[in-house]
Write an enzyme that holds these catalytic residues in place. Structure first.
Site, PDB file in Angstrom:
ATOM      1  CG  ASN A 100       5.539  -8.140   0.124  1.00  0.00           C
ATOM      2  OD1 ASN A 100       6.624  -8.353   0.635  1.00  0.00           O
ATOM      3  ND2 ASN A 100       5.396  -7.286  -0.867  1.00  0.00           N
ATOM      4  CG  PHE A 107       0.870 -14.387   1.198  1.00  0.00           C
ATOM      5  CD1 PHE A 107       1.972 -13.749   1.743  1.00  0.00           C
ATOM      6  CD2 PHE A 107       1.071 -15.297   0.168  1.00  0.00           C
ATOM      7  CE1 PHE A 107       3.258 -14.011   1.274  1.00  0.00           C
ATOM      8  CE2 PHE A 107       2.343 -15.571  -0.298  1.00  0.00           C
ATOM      9  CZ  PHE A 107       3.439 -14.921   0.252  1.00  0.00           C
ATOM     10  CB  CYS A 108      -0.375  -9.969  -2.416  1.00  0.00           C
ATOM     11  SG  CYS A 108      -1.979  -9.438  -1.809  1.00  0.00           S
ATOM     12  CG  ASN A 109       4.323 -14.856  -4.036  1.00  0.00           C
ATOM     13  OD1 ASN A 109       4.377 -15.504  -5.076  1.00  0.00           O
ATOM     14  ND2 ASN A 109       5.405 -14.557  -3.338  1.00  0.00           N
ATOM     15  CB  VAL A 144      -0.505  -5.532  -0.947  1.00  0.00           C
ATOM     16  CG1 VAL A 144      -0.313  -6.511  -2.082  1.00  0.00           C
ATOM     17  CG2 VAL A 144      -0.172  -6.148   0.380  1.00  0.00           C
TER      18      VAL A 144
END
Length: 175
Positions: A100, A107-109, A144
């Site tokens: 992720n 950082f992907c959230n 990702v």
């Protein structure tokens, strides 16, 4: 909210975040740089951080999962001037092998996207908690880095081996 109100909120949030460097803190964060730090010795440069379009907070997170807990990781939170109305961008400055987190560190959230999920009441401590929880519990269904997501789900021992190599090579000391 006025810019003055936003700055007060940010200042309060940062002071609370700085208290997270204790072993008994709910989530540990070692604050290294904030927009309110005075690092400019050059008197010709404007020292007022409000002239910037974004604020930058840099510090170290301390995950708790089996592999990642042996090191600390430096992250940067880029806060727009309108934070907390708009979510920050979080980027790992320490390389990490994680489905992720993009190879370049982004950082992907879903919670850190300006959607119905983002709430202006979200504090910097909440953001650090989200990052640490996500490092500790990868979402392999929404990676990702697709190859790492597949490896995490289908060949966990191999993923763990690669992740541990990264931790040993790039991770920061926790002391």
């Amino acid at each position: 909210m006025s810019e003055s109100t936003l700055n007060k909120r940010l200042y309060t949030d940062l002071n609370r975040l700085k208290l997270c460097n204790k072993a008994d803190a709910e989530v540990r964060f070692l604050c290294e740089k904030t927009p309110f730090d005075d690092h400019d010795d050059d008197e010709d440069k404007p020292n007022d951080s409000t002239q910037e379009k974004t604020y930058s907070v840099i510090g170290q997170i301390f995950p708790n999962s089996e592999i990642y807990k042996i090191a600390a990781y430096r992250i940067e939170m880029k806060l727009p001037k309108t934070f907390p109305l708009v979510p920050p961008q979080v980027r790992f400055l320490t390389p990490i092998y994680h489905p992720n987190i993009e190879e370049k560190g982004d950082f992907c959230n879903d919670l850190l996207v300006k959607t119905a999920k983002w709430l202006p009441t979200t504090s910097l401590i909440d953001i650090v908690k989200i990052v640490v929880k996500h490092v500790d519990e990868p979402d392999a269904d929404n990676p990702v880095r697709a190859a790492l997501g597949v490896e995490y789900k289908t060949n966990r021992p191999e993923f763990d081996r690669h992740a541990l190599e990264y931790v040993k090579k790039h991770g920061l000391s926790r002391s």
